[in-house]
Structure formats: structure tokens, C-alpha cells
Design a protein around this motif. Structure first.
Motif, PDB file in Angstrom:
ATOM      1  N   ARG A 159       4.075   0.308   2.686  1.00 16.63           N
ATOM      2  CA  ARG A 159       3.996  -0.804   3.664  1.00 16.63           C
ATOM      3  C   ARG A 159       3.864  -2.085   3.013  1.00 16.63           C
ATOM      4  NH1 ARG A 159       5.202   3.163   5.872  1.00 16.63           N
ATOM      5  NH2 ARG A 159       4.684   3.819   8.016  1.00 16.63           N
ATOM      6  N   SER A 214       6.088   6.076   3.121  1.00 17.36           N
ATOM      7  CA  SER A 214       4.361   5.894   2.856  1.00 17.36           C
ATOM      8  C   SER A 214       4.151   4.656   2.371  1.00 17.36           C
ATOM      9  CB  SER A 214       4.323   6.840   1.737  1.00 17.36           C
ATOM     10  OG  SER A 214       4.718   6.886   0.628  1.00 17.36           O
ATOM     11  N   GLY A 267       1.901   0.070  11.053  1.00 17.94           N
ATOM     12  CA  GLY A 267       0.629   0.554  10.568  1.00 17.94           C
ATOM     13  C   GLY A 267      -0.483  -0.438  11.059  1.00 17.94           C
ATOM     14  N   LYS A 268      -0.049  -1.056  12.250  1.00 17.70           N
ATOM     15  CA  LYS A 268      -0.838  -2.211  12.861  1.00 17.70           C
ATOM     16  C   LYS A 268      -2.339  -1.443  13.122  1.00 17.70           C
ATOM     17  CE  LYS A 268       2.052  -3.040  15.893  1.00 17.70           C
ATOM     18  NZ  LYS A 268       3.339  -2.551  15.364  1.00 17.70           N
ATOM     19  N   THR A 269      -2.126  -0.398  13.979  1.00 19.53           N
ATOM     20  CA  THR A 269      -3.373   0.340  14.579  1.00 19.53           C
ATOM     21  C   THR A 269      -4.205   0.811  13.276  1.00 19.53           C
ATOM     22  OG1 THR A 269      -2.596   0.607  16.414  1.00 19.53           O
ATOM     23  CG2 THR A 269      -4.206   2.113  15.882  1.00 19.53           C
ATOM     24  N   THR A 270      -3.592   1.478  12.200  1.00 20.98           N
ATOM     25  CA  THR A 270      -4.352   1.895  11.225  1.00 20.98           C
ATOM     26  C   THR A 270      -4.742   0.713  10.406  1.00 20.98           C
ATOM     27  OG1 THR A 270      -2.418   3.297  10.653  1.00 20.98           O
ATOM     28  CG2 THR A 270      -3.691   2.839   8.788  1.00 20.98           C
ATOM     29  N   GLY A 326       5.461   1.388  14.173  1.00 27.98           N
ATOM     30  CA  GLY A 326       4.921   2.295  13.237  1.00 27.98           C
ATOM     31  C   GLY A 326       4.731   1.502  12.005  1.00 27.98           C
ATOM     32  N   THR A 363      -4.211   1.321   3.191  1.00 30.38           N
ATOM     33  CA  THR A 363      -3.861   0.207   4.335  1.00 30.38           C
ATOM     34  C   THR A 363      -5.269   0.037   4.975  1.00 30.38           C
ATOM     35  OG1 THR A 363      -1.392   0.258   4.503  1.00 30.38           O
ATOM     36  CG2 THR A 363      -3.008  -0.626   6.492  1.00 30.38           C
ATOM     37  N   THR A 412       0.842  -1.050   0.016  1.00 31.95           N
ATOM     38  CA  THR A 412       0.130   0.036  -0.165  1.00 31.95           C
ATOM     39  C   THR A 412       1.066   1.167  -0.038  1.00 31.95           C
ATOM     40  OG1 THR A 412      -0.093   0.076   2.464  1.00 31.95           O
ATOM     41  CG2 THR A 412      -1.774  -1.181   1.393  1.00 31.95           C
TER      42      THR A 412
HETATM   43  N1  LIG Z   1       1.053   2.809   3.657  1.00 25.94           N
HETATM   44  C1  LIG Z   1       0.791   2.798   4.992  1.00 25.94           C
HETATM   45  N2  LIG Z   1      -0.076   2.278   5.748  1.00 25.94           N
HETATM   46  C2  LIG Z   1      -0.234   2.363   6.996  1.00 25.94           C
HETATM   47  N3  LIG Z   1       0.351   3.683   7.743  1.00 25.94           N
HETATM   48  C3  LIG Z   1       1.140   4.179   6.905  1.00 25.94           C
HETATM   49  C4  LIG Z   1       1.375   3.929   5.585  1.00 25.94           C
HETATM   50  N4  LIG Z   1       2.053   5.098   5.160  1.00 25.94           N
HETATM   51  C5  LIG Z   1       2.372   5.902   6.251  1.00 25.94           C
HETATM   52  N5  LIG Z   1       1.722   5.459   7.358  1.00 25.94           N
HETATM   53  C6  LIG Z   1       1.973   5.944   8.757  1.00 25.94           C
HETATM   54  O1  LIG Z   1       2.349   5.043   9.405  1.00 25.94           O
HETATM   55  C7  LIG Z   1       2.061   5.183  10.913  1.00 25.94           C
HETATM   56  C8  LIG Z   1       1.519   3.945  11.420  1.00 25.94           C
HETATM   57  O2  LIG Z   1       1.096   4.147  12.771  1.00 25.94           O
HETATM   58  P1  LIG Z   1       0.268   2.875  13.433  1.00 25.94           P
HETATM   59  O3  LIG Z   1       0.015   3.567  14.880  1.00 25.94           O
HETATM   60  O4  LIG Z   1      -1.002   2.460  12.641  1.00 25.94           O
HETATM   61  O5  LIG Z   1       1.377   1.799  13.497  1.00 25.94           O
HETATM   62  P2  LIG Z   1       1.595   0.725  14.657  1.00 25.94           P
HETATM   63  O6  LIG Z   1       2.164  -0.378  14.040  1.00 25.94           O
HETATM   64  O7  LIG Z   1      -0.002   0.290  15.016  1.00 25.94           O
HETATM   65  O8  LIG Z   1       2.349   1.254  15.869  1.00 25.94           O
HETATM   66  P3  LIG Z   1       2.763   0.657  17.409  1.00 25.94           P
HETATM   67  O9  LIG Z   1       3.797  -0.402  17.003  1.00 25.94           O
HETATM   68  O10 LIG Z   1       3.284   1.954  17.824  1.00 25.94           O
HETATM   69  O11 LIG Z   1       1.439   0.189  17.669  1.00 25.94           O
HETATM   70  C9  LIG Z   1       0.851   6.262  10.699  1.00 25.94           C
HETATM   71  O12 LIG Z   1       1.597   7.483  11.234  1.00 25.94           O
HETATM   72  C10 LIG Z   1       0.584   6.393   9.586  1.00 25.94           C
HETATM   73  O13 LIG Z   1      -0.032   7.407   8.983  1.00 25.94           O
END
Ligand SMILES: Nc1ncnc2c1ncn2[C@@H]1O[C@H](COP(=O)(O)OP(=O)(O)OP(=O)(O)O)[C@@H](O)[C@H]1O
Ligand SMILES: [Mg+2]
Length: 150
Positions: A132, A130, A39-42, A37, A13, A7
Motif C-alpha cells: 500500500r 500486500s 487499509g484505513k482501519t488497519t 480495503g 502500515t 508498506t
Molecule cells: N500493506 C498493507 N497495509 C494495510 N493493509 C493491508 C496491507 N496488505 C494487505 N492488507 C490487507 O488489506 C485489508 C485492509 O482492510 P481495512 O479494513 O484496513 O481497509 P479499509 O480501508 O478500512 O476498508 P473499508 O473501506 O472497508 O473501511 C486487510 O485485510 C489487510 O490485511
């Protein structure tokens, strides 16, 4: 079986997660792995929205989890980042998040086998700021739901 997608934005995502969500049923557990970071929560946010969750879906890093009301289904969102194995006592705190909910678990490694059967395993990885990669392992029917609309 598994599929791998790339993505190029958080919205993409979320859209992949939304397609997966359409194939989930109450009682399903989905693990969501990947480094900080990634993107799990996303991903969980996109899936939750598709299941009808209207509340903000935020990281439960400083609580065990959140439970949301979706459209005819309850959605759980757990983050086991702080766990190093799950004791029986801790499992007692986690159990209410499972059952008839659709449960998404970040950092599932800490739970080991305690999670029981997992319907789908999602692994996110960084490519660049950007982009993933998303690898989803699941049954054929669920992967077909994910691939539809690509
Ligand atoms: N293609 C993408 N898919 C998902 N997130 C992206 C993408 N590109 C950039 N990002 C950014 O990456 C970050 C992902 O943050 P997120 O909280 O979802 O991650 P996480 O894996 O849950 O982190 P943590 O380990 O802290 O729980 C966000 O700031 C999001 O905007
Ligand atoms: Mg997170």
C-alpha cells in the motif's frame, strides 16, 4: 508538506500509524482516506494501539463510530462511509467524538468542511495485494515523527 511511504504488510502500515500517533495531541483530527480495503482501519488500529487502546479496533462501518480509552487520552474512530454530507442533526451525533479526543475519521469527504482543522491527512492506496502507498500531509514536526525510525 507531505511524505509518501510504501508498506508491504498490514503490520508495516500499523507501524507507520504508530509513529504518527506519537506526535498527536488531544483535540487533533486525522482524516484517513482511500478506496475500499485500502487499509484505513488497519492504520487506525496501529495508531490506536500506540496510544494505549487495548480494546479491539474494528471497522465502525455499521455504527457512526467507536470511542476508546487510551493511555491518558481518549481515542475516537469514525467512519462516514454511509454519509452524503452531514446535516446539523447528524453533526449533533458526531460532535461527542471530537473535542479532547484524538479523532480518526475514515471517509472524511462526506463531512466537507464540518470537521474543522485537521492535523494530518492520510491517504492509502493499493499497489498489489500486500503493498500500500501511504501519503501523509501534516506539519513538518509531525512528519519528522513519522519519518523517524524508517
Ligand atoms: N500493506 C498493507 N497495509 C494495510 N493493509 C493491508 C496491507 N496488505 C494487505 N492488507 C490487507 O488489506 C485489508 C485492509 O482492510 P481495512 O479494513 O484496513 O481497509 P479499509 O480501508 O478500512 O476498508 P473499508 O473501506 O472497508 O473501511 C486487510 O485485510 C489487510 O490485511
Ligand atoms: Mg475501514
Amino acid at each position: 508538506m507531505s511524505v509518501e511511504l510504501t508498506t508491504s504488510s498490514p503490520g508495516e502500515t500499523e507501524a507507520v500509524a504508530a509513529r504518527l500517533a506519537k506526535g498527536l495531541l488531544p483535540g487533533d483530527v486525522v482524516t484517513v482516506s482511500g478506496e475500499l480495503g485500502a487499509g484505513k482501519t488497519t492504520f487506525v488500529r496501529g495508531a490506536s494501539r500506540a496510544l494505549g487502546v487495548a480494546d479491539p479496533v474494528t471497522s465502525p462501518t455499521f455504527t457512526i463510530g467507536h470511542r476508546y480509552r487510551g493511555d491518558g487520552v481518549e481515542v475516537s474512530h469514525l467512519d462516514l462511509y454511509r454519509f452524503d454530507g452531514v446535516s446539523n442533526a447528524e453533526w449533533g451525533d458526531l460532535e461527542p467524538y471530537f473535542g479532547e479526543t484524538i479523532a480518526f475519521v475514515e471517509w472524511p469527504e462526506a463531512a466537507g468542511d464540518a470537521l474543522g482543522a485537521v492535523r494530518a491527512s492520510v491517504r492509502l492506496g493499493h499497489v498489489d495485494p500486500s503493498h500500500r502507498t501511504i501519503v501523509i500531509a501534516a506539519d513538518r514536526a509531525l512528519l519528522a515523527t513519522v519519518s523517524a525510525g524508517c
